[in-house]
Design a protein around this motif. Structure first.
Motif, PDB file in Angstrom:
ATOM      1  N   TYR A  91     -25.354  19.883 -26.702  1.00 42.53           N
ATOM      2  CA  TYR A  91     -26.216  19.389 -27.966  1.00 42.53           C
ATOM      3  C   TYR A  91     -25.716  20.516 -29.121  1.00 42.53           C
ATOM      4  O   TYR A  91     -25.452  21.517 -29.208  1.00 42.53           O
ATOM      5  N   HIS A  92     -26.175  19.595 -30.284  1.00 43.29           N
ATOM      6  CA  HIS A  92     -26.066  20.191 -31.484  1.00 43.29           C
ATOM      7  C   HIS A  92     -27.098  21.399 -31.319  1.00 43.29           C
ATOM      8  O   HIS A  92     -27.902  21.538 -30.845  1.00 43.29           O
ATOM      9  N   GLU A  93     -26.688  22.602 -32.212  1.00 45.34           N
ATOM     10  CA  GLU A  93     -27.134  23.542 -32.282  1.00 45.34           C
ATOM     11  C   GLU A  93     -28.708  23.795 -32.371  1.00 45.34           C
ATOM     12  O   GLU A  93     -29.651  24.419 -31.673  1.00 45.34           O
ATOM     13  N   ASP A  94     -29.088  22.799 -33.421  1.00 42.34           N
ATOM     14  CA  ASP A  94     -30.740  22.641 -33.607  1.00 42.34           C
ATOM     15  C   ASP A  94     -31.446  22.149 -32.400  1.00 42.34           C
ATOM     16  O   ASP A  94     -32.661  22.094 -32.299  1.00 42.34           O
ATOM     17  N   ILE A  95     -30.683  21.185 -32.012  1.00 42.21           N
ATOM     18  CA  ILE A  95     -31.388  20.373 -30.559  1.00 42.21           C
ATOM     19  C   ILE A  95     -31.602  21.545 -29.670  1.00 42.21           C
ATOM     20  O   ILE A  95     -32.586  21.640 -28.925  1.00 42.21           O
ATOM     21  N   GLN A  96     -30.559  22.520 -29.481  1.00 45.48           N
ATOM     22  CA  GLN A  96     -30.747  23.563 -28.445  1.00 45.48           C
ATOM     23  C   GLN A  96     -31.853  24.227 -28.756  1.00 45.48           C
ATOM     24  O   GLN A  96     -32.731  24.760 -28.019  1.00 45.48           O
ATOM     25  N   LYS A  97     -32.107  24.659 -30.192  1.00 43.30           N
ATOM     26  CA  LYS A  97     -33.317  25.522 -30.736  1.00 43.30           C
ATOM     27  C   LYS A  97     -34.503  24.925 -30.179  1.00 43.30           C
ATOM     28  O   LYS A  97     -35.687  25.315 -29.875  1.00 43.30           O
ATOM     29  N   GLY A  98     -34.507  23.263 -30.544  1.00 38.20           N
ATOM     30  CA  GLY A  98     -35.901  22.776 -30.072  1.00 38.20           C
ATOM     31  C   GLY A  98     -36.109  22.799 -28.511  1.00 38.20           C
ATOM     32  O   GLY A  98     -37.315  22.796 -28.252  1.00 38.20           O
ATOM     33  N   ILE A  99     -35.084  22.515 -27.753  1.00 38.66           N
ATOM     34  CA  ILE A  99     -35.276  22.710 -26.375  1.00 38.66           C
ATOM     35  C   ILE A  99     -35.954  24.051 -26.002  1.00 38.66           C
ATOM     36  O   ILE A  99     -36.942  24.258 -25.483  1.00 38.66           O
ATOM     37  N   LEU A 100     -35.620  25.143 -26.640  1.00 40.25           N
ATOM     38  CA  LEU A 100     -35.831  26.584 -26.559  1.00 40.25           C
ATOM     39  C   LEU A 100     -37.112  26.736 -27.000  1.00 40.25           C
ATOM     40  O   LEU A 100     -38.168  27.298 -26.293  1.00 40.25           O
ATOM     41  N   LEU A 101     -37.753  26.130 -28.122  1.00 46.31           N
ATOM     42  CA  LEU A 101     -38.832  26.015 -28.754  1.00 46.31           C
ATOM     43  C   LEU A 101     -39.760  25.489 -27.648  1.00 46.31           C
ATOM     44  O   LEU A 101     -41.077  26.114 -27.701  1.00 46.31           O
ATOM     45  N   HIS A 102     -39.568  24.285 -27.060  1.00 48.38           N
ATOM     46  CA  HIS A 102     -40.477  23.807 -26.334  1.00 48.38           C
ATOM     47  C   HIS A 102     -40.695  24.558 -25.181  1.00 48.38           C
ATOM     48  O   HIS A 102     -41.892  24.651 -24.882  1.00 48.38           O
ATOM     49  N   ARG A 103     -39.716  25.086 -24.824  1.00 51.69           N
ATOM     50  CA  ARG A 103     -40.341  26.083 -23.452  1.00 51.69           C
ATOM     51  C   ARG A 103     -40.903  27.161 -24.076  1.00 51.69           C
ATOM     52  O   ARG A 103     -42.030  27.842 -23.219  1.00 51.69           O
ATOM     53  N   GLU A 104     -40.675  27.806 -25.040  1.00 46.39           N
ATOM     54  CA  GLU A 104     -41.767  28.945 -25.581  1.00 46.39           C
ATOM     55  C   GLU A 104     -42.954  28.364 -25.916  1.00 46.39           C
ATOM     56  O   GLU A 104     -44.055  29.095 -25.420  1.00 46.39           O
ATOM     57  N   ILE A 105     -43.136  27.071 -26.456  1.00 48.88           N
ATOM     58  CA  ILE A 105     -44.701  26.469 -26.567  1.00 48.88           C
ATOM     59  C   ILE A 105     -45.306  26.470 -25.253  1.00 48.88           C
ATOM     60  O   ILE A 105     -46.557  26.751 -25.155  1.00 48.88           O
ATOM     61  N   GLU A 123     -28.588   7.331 -27.873  1.00 50.55           N
ATOM     62  CA  GLU A 123     -27.521   7.572 -26.947  1.00 50.55           C
ATOM     63  C   GLU A 123     -27.228   9.159 -26.474  1.00 50.55           C
ATOM     64  O   GLU A 123     -26.490   9.276 -25.528  1.00 50.55           O
ATOM     65  N   ILE A 124     -27.945  10.005 -27.236  1.00 51.31           N
ATOM     66  CA  ILE A 124     -27.694  11.322 -26.948  1.00 51.31           C
ATOM     67  C   ILE A 124     -28.890  11.626 -26.087  1.00 51.31           C
ATOM     68  O   ILE A 124     -28.719  13.165 -25.356  1.00 51.31           O
ATOM     69  N   LEU A 125     -30.042  10.945 -25.891  1.00 51.45           N
ATOM     70  CA  LEU A 125     -31.155  11.477 -25.117  1.00 51.45           C
ATOM     71  C   LEU A 125     -30.978  11.523 -23.623  1.00 51.45           C
ATOM     72  O   LEU A 125     -29.989  10.509 -23.156  1.00 51.45           O
ATOM     73  N   VAL A 159     -40.798   8.968 -36.386  1.00 56.87           N
ATOM     74  CA  VAL A 159     -40.364   9.570 -34.997  1.00 56.87           C
ATOM     75  C   VAL A 159     -39.730   8.539 -34.106  1.00 56.87           C
ATOM     76  O   VAL A 159     -38.934   8.779 -33.476  1.00 56.87           O
ATOM     77  N   TYR A 160     -40.441   7.588 -34.035  1.00 55.55           N
ATOM     78  CA  TYR A 160     -39.773   6.549 -33.204  1.00 55.55           C
ATOM     79  C   TYR A 160     -38.398   6.036 -33.800  1.00 55.55           C
ATOM     80  O   TYR A 160     -37.568   5.644 -32.978  1.00 55.55           O
ATOM     81  N   ASN A 161     -38.171   5.660 -35.130  1.00 54.68           N
ATOM     82  CA  ASN A 161     -36.749   5.532 -35.507  1.00 54.68           C
ATOM     83  C   ASN A 161     -35.967   6.662 -35.520  1.00 54.68           C
ATOM     84  O   ASN A 161     -34.845   6.346 -34.844  1.00 54.68           O
ATOM     85  N   LEU A 162     -36.327   7.837 -35.603  1.00 52.29           N
ATOM     86  CA  LEU A 162     -35.514   8.902 -35.216  1.00 52.29           C
ATOM     87  C   LEU A 162     -35.104   9.170 -33.834  1.00 52.29           C
ATOM     88  O   LEU A 162     -33.745   9.160 -33.513  1.00 52.29           O
ATOM     89  N   LEU A 163     -35.876   8.759 -33.048  1.00 49.70           N
ATOM     90  CA  LEU A 163     -35.236   8.600 -31.420  1.00 49.70           C
ATOM     91  C   LEU A 163     -34.569   7.775 -31.245  1.00 49.70           C
ATOM     92  O   LEU A 163     -33.597   7.616 -30.495  1.00 49.70           O
ATOM     93  N   ASN A 164     -34.914   6.463 -31.830  1.00 43.64           N
ATOM     94  CA  ASN A 164     -33.967   5.265 -31.504  1.00 43.64           C
ATOM     95  C   ASN A 164     -32.592   5.463 -32.161  1.00 43.64           C
ATOM     96  O   ASN A 164     -31.747   5.074 -31.376  1.00 43.64           O
ATOM     97  N   GLU A 165     -32.639   6.094 -33.203  1.00 48.84           N
ATOM     98  CA  GLU A 165     -31.146   6.262 -33.926  1.00 48.84           C
ATOM     99  C   GLU A 165     -30.385   7.252 -33.127  1.00 48.84           C
ATOM    100  O   GLU A 165     -29.242   7.068 -33.409  1.00 48.84           O
ATOM    101  N   ASN A 166     -31.074   8.091 -32.322  1.00 48.35           N
ATOM    102  CA  ASN A 166     -30.339   8.979 -31.530  1.00 48.35           C
ATOM    103  C   ASN A 166     -30.272   8.880 -30.066  1.00 48.35           C
ATOM    104  O   ASN A 166     -30.259   9.568 -29.159  1.00 48.35           O
TER     105      ASN A 166
END
Length: 194
Positions: free
Chosen positions: A34-48, A113-115, A104-111
């Motif tokens: 995944y893109h570097e910032d997506i990786q950061k989001g995954i790690l942030l989720h786990r920290e939360i 294929e990577i989900l 948010v729904y638009n963002l997720l739908n636009e992406n």
């Protein structure tokens, strides 16, 4: 915390939002593609999640539910807390909730294929029933809890949890308000580092 809080705590960075949203469907360390910032989001989720699970206020909230729901108490509290975030959204964001949710729904739908596959399967149901917006209503929370109870084949009894929400409503809301301020501060320090 549940979906709405994880998204909100991503500081409007769209890639961090995607990572924070999909993290429950990403196993172990299998996210280097995944893109570097997506990786950061995954790690942030786990920290939360780690911060939330260890917090005294959250533990107090869970104790009110534990006897009836056992190890499902944390999942229920996550949903209750998203309810209070949605209900009090104007205290946390200048963007109206319906506008934010649709973006948010638009963002997720636009992406899409990577989900992860599980996220792709869940997203249309989430959008159809407008979970993120309907979290603000007790009826919306009840529908989400009913769906989760069905997925556990009735073992969780989560379909009953709206009763507990209404019975201890003010106390749960006070817990959320105090906890969420601390969580926001925690996330601010984390997002500055990542």
């Amino acid at each position: 915390m549940n979906f709405l809080a994880h998204l909100y705590l991503s500081e409007n960075n769209t890639n961090i939002m995607i990572g924070n949203f999909i993290a429950d469907h990403v196993k172990g360390n299998k996210f280097s593609h995944y893109h570097e910032d997506i990786q950061k989001g995954i790690l942030l989720h786990r920290e939360i999640d780690t911060f939330t699970d260890a917090h005294d206020i959250v533990r107090t909230s869970k104790r009110r539910l534990h006897e009836r729901y056992r190890h499902y108490d944390g999942v229920i509290i996550d949903i209750f807390y998203d309810h209070f975030l949605a209900k009090n959204w104007k205290n946390y964001s200048e963007i109206p909730l319906n506008v934010y949710v649709n973006s948010v729904y638009n963002l997720l739908n636009e992406n899409l294929e990577i989900l992860p596959e599980k996220t792709q399967e869940m997203l249309p149901v989430m959008i159809q029933h407008n979970w993120l917006y309907n979290y603000q209503f007790a009826k919306g929370i009840h529908e989400v809890l009913n769906g989760m109870n069905r997925r556990t084949k009735g073992k969780s009894k989560m379909n009953l949890a709206t009763e507990d929400l209404l019975e201890h409503y003010q106390t749960f809301e006070e817990d959320f308000t105090l906890f969420f301020e601390e969580l926001r501060e925690f996330c601010l320090t984390k997002t500055l580092k990542i």
